[in-house]
Motif scaffolding. Structure first.
Motif, PDB file in Angstrom:
ATOM      1  N   ARG A   1      19.155 -29.893  -6.732  1.00 25.40           N
ATOM      2  CA  ARG A   1      19.751 -28.699  -7.569  1.00 25.40           C
ATOM      3  C   ARG A   1      21.352 -29.287  -7.801  1.00 25.40           C
ATOM      4  N   GLU A   2      21.603 -30.206  -6.730  1.00 22.58           N
ATOM      5  CA  GLU A   2      23.202 -30.714  -6.621  1.00 22.58           C
ATOM      6  C   GLU A   2      22.968 -32.312  -7.359  1.00 22.58           C
ATOM      7  N   GLY A   3      21.890 -32.331  -8.015  1.00 23.39           N
ATOM      8  CA  GLY A   3      21.740 -33.609  -8.400  1.00 23.39           C
ATOM      9  C   GLY A   3      20.960 -34.974  -8.802  1.00 23.39           C
ATOM     10  N   GLY A   4      21.094 -34.746  -7.451  1.00 24.18           N
ATOM     11  CA  GLY A   4      20.382 -36.122  -6.355  1.00 24.18           C
ATOM     12  C   GLY A   4      19.370 -36.299  -5.690  1.00 24.18           C
ATOM     13  N   PHE A   5      18.717 -37.155  -4.929  1.00 23.57           N
ATOM     14  CA  PHE A   5      17.763 -37.184  -4.199  1.00 23.57           C
ATOM     15  C   PHE A   5      18.115 -37.866  -3.084  1.00 23.57           C
ATOM     16  N   ARG A   6      17.039 -37.619  -2.133  1.00 20.08           N
ATOM     17  CA  ARG A   6      17.022 -39.340  -0.771  1.00 20.08           C
ATOM     18  C   ARG A   6      15.573 -39.781  -1.270  1.00 20.08           C
ATOM     19  N   LEU A   7      15.507 -40.405  -0.904  1.00 19.32           N
ATOM     20  CA  LEU A   7      14.507 -42.023  -1.108  1.00 19.32           C
ATOM     21  C   LEU A   7      13.605 -41.557   0.467  1.00 19.32           C
TER      22      LEU A   7
ATOM     23  N   GLY B   1      11.776 -31.913   0.991  1.00 13.45           N
ATOM     24  CA  GLY B   1      13.012 -32.143   1.492  1.00 13.45           C
ATOM     25  C   GLY B   1      13.844 -32.209  -0.049  1.00 13.45           C
ATOM     26  N   ASN B   2      13.858 -32.449  -1.132  1.00 12.10           N
ATOM     27  CA  ASN B   2      15.023 -33.051  -1.993  1.00 12.10           C
ATOM     28  C   ASN B   2      14.881 -31.134  -2.818  1.00 12.10           C
ATOM     29  N   LEU B   3      14.799 -30.344  -2.403  1.00 11.50           N
ATOM     30  CA  LEU B   3      14.862 -28.834  -2.899  1.00 11.50           C
ATOM     31  C   LEU B   3      16.324 -28.574  -3.536  1.00 11.50           C
ATOM     32  N   GLY B   4      16.784 -28.643  -2.304  1.00  5.98           N
ATOM     33  CA  GLY B   4      18.648 -28.663  -2.150  1.00  5.98           C
ATOM     34  C   GLY B   4      19.349 -29.606  -2.453  1.00  5.98           C
TER      35      GLY B   4
END
Ligand SMILES: CC(C)(COP(=O)(O)OP(=O)(O)OC[C@H]1O[C@@H](n2cnc3c(N)ncnc32)[C@H](O)[C@@H]1OP(=O)(O)O)[C@@H](O)C(=O)NCCC(=O)NCCS
Length: 368
Positions: free
Chosen positions: A139-145, A133-136
């Protein structure tokens, strides 16, 4: 010794997990029809069926859902590693690296008894979903929990599209997600079982399976199948005819087991595509799909597999093509884990023979 190229029609193991029943036109997952599971269940229910051997009751389901959220966040070190890798690396290669790195953080890595393998499977399932879910985002330096008010498929889609999906979007996504979950002895599953049969750890088996799934003849086909859908009906027909004239494969068609008809999973996704097209009031992708299906049947007697109908559905959901195969991983990982558990519970190492076609008795001396 005789052999069958590609091990066609060679039973390589016994398994009580799933089977393709050509006569009934069904895929049975521990006795249940996969197509019915995809229409009537959530992904968590089906994953539980695979890993624990039965559909969960309400208490088991709630606990399983909770674990999939609680166990989802990958360690910071793993996210940092992924953040350092080249920006143009294919998401499947990022994912392979990510799952390999996760193994270093699992306290039960070397314990391969059934219960430990089940506990690890849940962690792998949760964290693979999170990573995919967070691969993209990574790469932008973040993630969604992942959120406790969403199911696993909904969380994955939420992390990918950055908002809570509409119910019709989620239904289409989760149907495809469940259809991908398990398919007997596909190449990646066989790879996982071979690795597991050495009593290597379950993470190693899953990493090997991801590597196998990346190939365009297997899971990589869903990304490649998208190419056809950039055209209108006439353009798609021309594209396919040209490929066939050059003796190239049309991705999303053909299957080792379904030789004489459509993959039953593709039939389900065809209906999902029709519904999506109806909802958005634009049936171009459906018309393209149906025309290409007719053409391939007439010209080559070949029929669509699941990947062919998933590609336009993901396109309509706004998912980027590089994530098509990683999403397949996030689903199939439940099937792989079930196979590793089954393999290691009653193990015998895979060690087939090769028919030698090389020379014998060569002399090392006198080479000039
Ligand atoms: C799935 C697949 C790898 C199965 O391979 P297989 O069982 O070894 O089948 P073969 O490669 O022996 O193919 C048999 C014949 O059909 C042809 N064929 C198979 N799939 C084809 C395709 N997608 N497009 C065009 N021709 C195809 C082969 O060229 C071969 O023709 P030939 O006998 O004239 O040489 C193969 O059908 C394929 O490459 N499909 C495209 C990739 C894909 O969609 N993969 C996802 C599978 S779920």
């Amino acid at each position: 010794m005789s052999y069958s190229p590609g091990l066609e029609n060679v039973p390589a193991t016994e398994s009580s997990i799933s089977t393709i029943d050509l006569e009934a036109g069904k895929i049975w997952i521990r006795g249940y029809s996969l197509e019915e599971l995809a229409m009537e269940c959530t992904y968590e229910e089906v994953a539980h069926l695979l890993i624990y051997g039965h559909l969960p009751d309400t208490r088991e389901l709630n606990e399983f859902r909770r674990k999939l959220v609680d166990e989802s966040l990958a360690p910071k070190e793993v996210l940092d590693i992924l953040g350092m890798l080249p920006k143009d690396m294919h998401p499947m290669d990022l994912l392979k690296t990510g799952i390999a790195a996760l193994s270093g953080f699992d306290p039960e890595l070397e314990n391969s008894d059934i219960e430990a393998n089940r506990r690890k499977s849940v962690r792998i399932l949760a964290k693979t979903g999170f990573l995919v879910g967070n691969l993209g985002n990574i790469r932008e330096g973040g993630f969604r929990l992942f959120r406790s008010d969403l199911g696993h498929a909904a969380n994955l889609l939420y992390a990918i599209i950055g908002r809570r999906a509409e119910s019709w979007e989620l239904k289409a996504f989760e149907t495809a997600f469940i259809l991908y979950v398990e398919h007997e002895l596909a190449a990646s599953t066989f790879a996982a079982r071979v690795i597991a049969s050495t009593m290597a750890d379950i993470y190693g088996a899953v990493v090997g399976a991801v590597a196998a799934l990346k190939g365009p003849l297997h899971g990589g086909a869903n990304e490649k199948a998208l190419e056809i859908f950039q055209y209108d009906v006439e353009g798609a027909e021309k594209f396919v005819r040209e490929r066939l004239a050059r003796k190239e494969r049309v991705m999303g068609f053909g299957h080792r087991v379904y030789r004489r008809g459509i993959d039953p999973r593709a039939e389900v996704m065809k209906n999902v595509l029709a519904e999506l097209c109806n909802r958005i009031g634009d049936d171009r992708l459906y018309r393209v799909a149906v025309r290409v299906e007719e053409l391939m049947a007439n010209e080559k007697n070949l029929y669509p597999n699941l990947d062919f109908y998933v590609a336009p559905v993901y396109k309509l959901l706004g998912i980027s093509p590089g994530l098509f195969t990683p999403i397949f991983v996030a689903s199939r990982v439940a099937g792989w884990c079930a196979h590793v558990i089954e393999q290691q519970a009653a193990n015998r190492i895979f060690r087939p023979r090769a028919i030698y076609t090389g020379p014998r008795g060569q002399k090392i001396s006198g080479r000039g």
